[in-house]
Write a protein that holds these residues in place. Structure first.
Motif, short mmCIF file in Angstrom:
data_model
loop_
_atom_site.label_atom_id
_atom_site.label_comp_id
_atom_site.label_asym_id
_atom_site.label_seq_id
_atom_site.Cartn_x
_atom_site.Cartn_y
_atom_site.Cartn_z
N THR A 103 0.82 -1.21 0.00
CA THR A 103 0.00 0.00 0.00
C THR A 103 0.86 1.26 0.00
OG1 THR A 103 -1.71 -1.21 1.21
CG2 THR A 103 -1.87 1.19 1.21
N LYS A 104 1.80 1.32 0.93
CA LYS A 104 2.71 2.47 1.05
C LYS A 104 4.06 1.94 1.54
CE LYS A 104 -0.70 6.08 2.03
NZ LYS A 104 -1.19 7.04 3.05
N PRO A 105 4.98 1.68 0.61
CA PRO A 105 6.25 1.05 0.98
C PRO A 105 7.06 1.80 2.05
CG PRO A 105 6.00 1.15 -1.41
CD PRO A 105 4.86 1.93 -0.81
N TYR A 106 6.85 3.10 2.18
CA TYR A 106 7.63 3.89 3.14
C TYR A 106 7.09 3.82 4.57
CZ TYR A 106 3.81 7.17 2.39
OH TYR A 106 2.57 7.74 2.28
N VAL A 107 5.91 3.27 4.76
CA VAL A 107 5.33 3.21 6.11
C VAL A 107 6.07 2.15 6.91
CG1 VAL A 107 3.25 2.65 7.45
CG2 VAL A 107 3.09 4.12 5.44
N LYS A 108 6.56 2.55 8.07
CA LYS A 108 7.28 1.62 8.95
C LYS A 108 6.28 0.70 9.65
CE LYS A 108 10.98 4.90 9.83
NZ LYS A 108 10.58 6.25 9.48
N PHE A 109 6.76 -0.47 10.02
CA PHE A 109 5.91 -1.43 10.71
C PHE A 109 6.74 -2.09 11.80
CE2 PHE A 109 2.76 -4.37 11.69
CZ PHE A 109 3.17 -5.67 11.52
N GLY A 110 6.21 -2.08 13.01
CA GLY A 110 6.93 -2.71 14.11
C GLY A 110 6.00 -3.20 15.19
N ILE A 111 6.59 -3.99 16.10
CA ILE A 111 5.84 -4.58 17.20
C ILE A 111 6.56 -4.29 18.49
CG2 ILE A 111 4.98 -6.75 18.18
CD1 ILE A 111 5.04 -7.84 15.24
N SER A 112 5.81 -3.85 19.46
CA SER A 112 6.37 -3.58 20.78
C SER A 112 6.75 -4.90 21.43
CB SER A 112 5.32 -2.86 21.62
OG SER A 112 5.78 -2.70 22.93
N PRO A 113 7.99 -5.03 21.90
CA PRO A 113 8.36 -6.29 22.57
C PRO A 113 7.72 -6.41 23.93
CG PRO A 113 10.16 -4.75 22.69
CD PRO A 113 9.09 -4.10 21.84
N PHE A 114 7.43 -7.63 24.31
CA PHE A 114 6.90 -7.91 25.63
C PHE A 114 8.04 -7.69 26.62
CE2 PHE A 114 5.90 -10.92 29.10
CZ PHE A 114 4.67 -10.42 29.46
N GLY A 115 7.86 -6.78 27.55
CA GLY A 115 8.97 -6.41 28.42
C GLY A 115 8.70 -6.54 29.90
N VAL A 116 7.79 -7.39 30.29
CA VAL A 116 7.50 -7.55 31.72
C VAL A 116 8.29 -8.75 32.24
CG1 VAL A 116 5.71 -7.99 33.43
CG2 VAL A 116 5.19 -6.58 31.44
N TRP A 117 9.17 -8.49 33.19
CA TRP A 117 9.92 -9.59 33.80
C TRP A 117 9.24 -9.90 35.12
CZ3 TRP A 117 12.52 -6.05 30.75
CH2 TRP A 117 13.23 -6.62 29.70
N ARG A 118 8.44 -10.95 35.12
CA ARG A 118 7.66 -11.30 36.31
C ARG A 118 8.44 -12.19 37.27
NH1 ARG A 118 1.91 -12.57 33.37
NH2 ARG A 118 1.62 -10.45 32.67
N ASN A 119 9.51 -12.79 36.80
CA ASN A 119 10.22 -13.76 37.60
C ASN A 119 11.67 -13.30 37.70
OD1 ASN A 119 11.59 -15.98 38.58
ND2 ASN A 119 10.36 -17.44 37.43
N ASN A 120 12.17 -13.13 38.90
CA ASN A 120 13.53 -12.66 39.09
C ASN A 120 14.56 -13.77 39.01
OD1 ASN A 120 12.80 -10.00 39.32
ND2 ASN A 120 12.48 -10.14 41.51
N ASP A 121 14.12 -14.99 38.75
CA ASP A 121 15.04 -16.11 38.59
C ASP A 121 16.04 -15.77 37.48
OD1 ASP A 121 15.37 -18.78 36.73
OD2 ASP A 121 15.53 -19.22 38.89
N LYS A 122 17.32 -15.92 37.75
CA LYS A 122 18.38 -15.52 36.83
C LYS A 122 18.23 -16.17 35.45
CE LYS A 122 22.50 -13.85 35.67
NZ LYS A 122 22.34 -12.96 34.56
#
Length: 187
Positions: A139-158
């Protein structure tokens, strides 16, 4: 949205439209209006934890979601499409603290083709991202496309923390690849 795009561009800022692709309602037990596409196509909809979602495993629901996003790309001078990491809902627990299964059994039986449930769900997400990326670029080759990474660290296990950080790094690399080279899936 046109106003926001124009004002961003006046200030030399890019405007990226943010989408949560499968969410229909935000609040528990929120009513869906009678004229809503979800009411007209109830087989596209899953109720889970008091909220409504389009079924990511239903090809017609997926195509509709892609088409809505591409419609925004066509009709507004946006610079990017940004997806939340939210494709399948986070697990809901019952009163006994057990995970309530997400209600996609019907579409899994129809389209799962012998895959394990989690693999099939990942494939649905991969398919959605790949198809949407192609439609946006067509549709519009110049339009950027991205996905927000899942960034919740619920477990402090190393070990767990290291794995999640590694996954976020891979997602960020994928985001950069999508921007520069188009989206390519393995397999």
């Amino acid at each position: 949205m046109e106003f926001f795009v124009e004002e961003a561009h006046k200030r030399n800022l890019e405007f990226h439209a943010w989408f949560n692709p499968y969410r229909i309602t935000l609040k528990n037990n929120e009513k869906i209006p009678e004229n809503h596409i979800a009411k007209k196509n109830p087989n596209w909809v899953i109720e889970y934890g008091g909220k409504y979602y389009y079924d990511p495993g239903n090809p017609k629901a997926r195509e509709f979601t892609e088409d809505v996003i591409v419609d925004v790309v066509k009709n507004y001078n946006i610079d990017g499409v940004h997806m939340d990491d939210y494709f399948y809902p986070y697990p809901v627990l019952d009163k006994n603290k057990k995970v309530v299964p997400f209600g996609d059994t019907k579409s899994y039986k129809l389209y799962g083709k012998g895959m394990k449930l989690e693999d099939w769900r990942r494939k649905n997400t991969d398919t959605f991202v790949m198809e949407l990326s192609k439609k946006i670029k067509k549709t519009k080759p110049y339009v950027k496309f991205g996905i927000s990474p899942f960034g919740v660290w619920r477990n402090n296990d190393k070990i767990q923390l290291d794995r999640q950080q590694e996954r976020v790094q891979k997602i960020m690399i994928l985001y950069m690849q999508i921007q520069g080279h188009g989206y390519k899936m393995n397999g």
